[in-house]
Scaffold this motif. Structure first.
Motif, short mmCIF file in Angstrom:
data_model
loop_
_atom_site.label_atom_id
_atom_site.label_comp_id
_atom_site.label_asym_id
_atom_site.label_seq_id
_atom_site.Cartn_x
_atom_site.Cartn_y
_atom_site.Cartn_z
N LEU A 1 -2.47 5.33 -0.62
CA LEU A 1 -1.27 5.37 -1.53
C LEU A 1 0.02 4.83 -0.90
O LEU A 1 0.64 4.36 -1.11
CB LEU A 1 -1.25 6.95 -1.76
CG LEU A 1 -2.10 7.63 -2.91
CD1 LEU A 1 -1.81 8.92 -3.15
CD2 LEU A 1 -2.01 6.81 -4.24
N GLU B 1 -0.41 0.90 -0.51
CA GLU B 1 -0.10 0.51 -2.00
C GLU B 1 1.55 0.31 -2.04
O GLU B 1 2.16 -0.45 -2.34
CB GLU B 1 -0.67 1.29 -3.06
CG GLU B 1 -0.16 0.83 -4.16
CD GLU B 1 -0.99 1.65 -5.43
OE1 GLU B 1 -0.13 2.02 -6.59
OE2 GLU B 1 -2.27 2.12 -5.45
N ALA B 2 2.15 1.40 -1.45
CA ALA B 2 3.82 1.76 -1.50
C ALA B 2 4.33 0.66 -0.44
O ALA B 2 5.09 -0.02 -0.98
CB ALA B 2 4.10 2.99 -0.94
N HIS C 1 5.19 9.80 -4.67
CA HIS C 1 3.96 9.73 -5.53
C HIS C 1 3.70 8.01 -5.49
O HIS C 1 2.79 7.48 -5.31
CB HIS C 1 3.78 10.21 -6.78
CG HIS C 1 3.83 11.57 -6.76
ND1 HIS C 1 4.32 12.33 -7.71
CD2 HIS C 1 3.45 12.36 -5.59
CE1 HIS C 1 4.04 13.69 -7.36
NE2 HIS C 1 3.65 13.68 -6.07
N GLN C 2 4.64 7.10 -6.08
CA GLN C 2 4.43 5.85 -6.01
C GLN C 2 5.96 5.18 -6.27
O GLN C 2 6.78 5.67 -6.37
CB GLN C 2 3.82 5.34 -7.32
CG GLN C 2 4.28 5.78 -8.65
CD GLN C 2 3.45 5.25 -9.86
OE1 GLN C 2 2.10 5.01 -9.83
NE2 GLN C 2 4.01 5.57 -11.08
#
Length: 75
Positions: free
Chosen positions: A5, A8-9, A56-57
């Motif tokens: 995660l 990805e960020a 979270h994203q």
């Protein structure tokens, strides 16, 4: 530890890297227990100039808005 995660960020924020300094915090380290207690179920978490902006994203529009606001205040 591996954090897909977080990876990805970081990839989503890559085009903006010249406009801010990315500071990663490993919340599993004992010295970061405050952050672990606060965010252990919410990674990744994003602050800009010490102000919470998202978790979270990456919400690119929200990030761009906050980054622009910060840049205007610093001018």
């Amino acid at each position: 530890k591996p954090c897909p995660l977080c990876d990805e960020a970081k990839e989503a924020l890559e085009p903006y890297k010249r406009r801010f300094i990315l500071q990663e915090v490993d919340i599993t380290l004992p010295e970061n227990s405050f952050w672990y207690d606060k965010y252990k179920y919410d990674i990744p978490v994003f602050h800009l100039n010490g102000k919470f902006i998202m978790k979270h994203q990456v919400d690119i529009q929200k990030f761009e808005d906050q980054l622009m606001k910060m840049e205007l205040q610093n001018d």
